[in-house]
Design an enzyme around this catalytic site. Structure first.
Site, PDB file in Angstrom:
ATOM      1  N   HIS A  69     -26.421  46.295  17.455  1.00  0.00           N
ATOM      2  CA  HIS A  69     -27.778  46.030  17.934  1.00  0.00           C
ATOM      3  C   HIS A  69     -28.807  46.441  16.895  1.00  0.00           C
ATOM      4  O   HIS A  69     -28.601  47.397  16.155  1.00  0.00           O
ATOM      5  CB  HIS A  69     -28.043  46.791  19.242  1.00  0.00           C
ATOM      6  CG  HIS A  69     -27.188  46.343  20.383  1.00  0.00           C
ATOM      7  ND1 HIS A  69     -25.895  46.791  20.549  1.00  0.00           N
ATOM      8  CD2 HIS A  69     -27.428  45.459  21.389  1.00  0.00           C
ATOM      9  CE1 HIS A  69     -25.379  46.208  21.634  1.00  0.00           C
ATOM     10  NE2 HIS A  69     -26.288  45.402  22.147  1.00  0.00           N
ATOM     11  N   ASP A  87     -27.757  41.998  18.013  1.00  0.00           N
ATOM     12  CA  ASP A  87     -28.626  41.524  19.082  1.00  0.00           C
ATOM     13  C   ASP A  87     -29.974  42.238  18.975  1.00  0.00           C
ATOM     14  O   ASP A  87     -30.022  43.454  18.754  1.00  0.00           O
ATOM     15  CB  ASP A  87     -28.029  41.833  20.455  1.00  0.00           C
ATOM     16  CG  ASP A  87     -26.773  41.026  20.742  1.00  0.00           C
ATOM     17  OD1 ASP A  87     -26.373  40.216  19.893  1.00  0.00           O
ATOM     18  OD2 ASP A  87     -26.190  41.218  21.834  1.00  0.00           O
TER      19      ASP A  87
END
Length: 258
Positions: free
Chosen positions: A208, A62
Site C-alpha cells: 500500500h 493500492d
C-alpha cells in the site's frame, strides 16, 4: 434359494443408497450452480498469480487516501532502479492528487483502477457496481490519457456478479497471492519477512502507498534487495499476465480467498 434372495436384497439396498446419494449430490450442485460457474473456464475470473517457472514477480501498490507515503515509495523504487510496478489508484484520491498521478505515469509505472467509493462491491446492485467502475474509469482515463483495464476492488471484495460486470467493462480483476499486511504497521522486519518468505515465481504482491501504511517505504528497499538476490525480475501485472494463457491463471472466488 432363500439365501440367494437375501444376498440379492442386500445388494439392491446398497445400490439404492448409492443412487440416493448421487441424486442428492446432483441436486446440491444444481442449487449451487451459480457458484460453480465462477470456476468454469469461460466465466470471468480474478487473478491471484500466474503459474510460471520464470522468476518474475509483480509489486503492486493500492492508494486510496493521503499524500505522505506515495512519493517516498516512488523514490525507493527509482533509487533502486525498479522500473516496473503497478499502482491501483482510487478515483477520488486521483482527482485530489493529479500531480502524483502524473508523476506515477511519467515514471513509467502501470496504473490500474482501485474503483471509486472504497466500499464492498458485493453488497451493491449490478447497476451500482457498473456505475462505480465506470466513474473511476472516466476519471483515471482523463487524468492519465490511457484507459485502465486492470481492476483491484476495494478491500479485495467481490462476488460472481462483480466479476461479470467488470468483465463486461473490459476489466481484469486482479487480486494477490502474497499479502504484506503493511497497512497493519506490524514492523518493518515483519513486512519484509512476510513478503520474502511467501514470494514465488509469477507472484502478485500486495503493498500500500496510502498514508495508513507508515512502514512500507522502509521495508521496500530490503524487499527489493532480497528478492533480487534470489534472482527475481520485477514486472508489471500486465507483463506477468502475458507469461500465461487465461486458462493457466489461478482463479478463486471470494469464499475461497477468505
Amino acid at each position: 434359494m432363500n439365501s440367494f434372495y437375501v444376498f440379492s436384497g442386500k445388494k439392491i439396498k446398497r445400490f439404492l443408497i448409492v443412487l440416493a446419494a448421487a441424486v442428492f449430490a446432483i441436486g446440491i450442485i444444481y442449487l449451487e450452480s451459480g457458484n460453480v460457474s465462477v470456476f468454469s473456464e469461460d466465466a470471468p475470473s480474478a487473478v491471484y498469480n500466474v503459474p510460471t517457472e520464470k522468476k518474475v514477480i509483480a509489486l503492486t501498490f493500492d492508494i486510496s487516501w493521503g499524500d505522505k507515503r506515495t512519493e517516498p515509495i516512488l523514490k525507493v523504487l527509482q533509487d533502486n532502479k525498479v522500473e516496473k510496478a503497478t499502482f491501483f489508484l482510487s478515483s477520488p484520491w486521483s482527482k485530489t492528487h493529479p500531480e502524483i498521478v502524473t508523476f506515477i505515469k511519467e515514471a513509467g509505472y502501470e496504473i490500474g483502477s482501485h474503483g471509486h467509493k472504497h466500499d464492498n462491491y458485493s453488497s451493491m446492485t449490478e447497476e451500482e457496481i457498473r456505475k462505480e467502475i465506470s466513474t473511476a474509469h472516466s476519471i483515471l482515463t482523463d487524468l492519465t490519457g490511457k484507459e485502465p483495464n486492470l481492476l483491484r476492488l476495494p478491500n479485495g471484495d467481490f462476488d460472481k456478479r462483480v466479476l461479470q460486470v467488470a468483465s463486461s467493462l473490459n476489466y481484469q480483476v486482479v487480486q494477490w497471492d502474497t499479502d504484506s499486511q503493511d497497512w497493519k504497521n506490524p514492523g518493518v522486519q515483519t513486512i519484509v519477512d512476510r513478503v520474502v518468505s511467501k514470494a514465488h515465481p509469477g507472484d502478485i504482491v500486495l503493498l500500500h502507498a496510502s498514508d495508513s501504511s507508515k512502514q512500507t517505504h522502509e521495508a521496500l528497499p530490503v524487499i527489493i534487495d532480497k528478492l533480487r538476490n534470489q534472482g527475481y525480475e520485477f514486472v508489471t501485472v500486465s507483463e506477468l499476465l502475458n507469461h500465461s494463457s487465461a486458462k493457466g491463471t489461478e482463479v478463486r472466488d471470494q469464499a475461497s480467498a477468505q
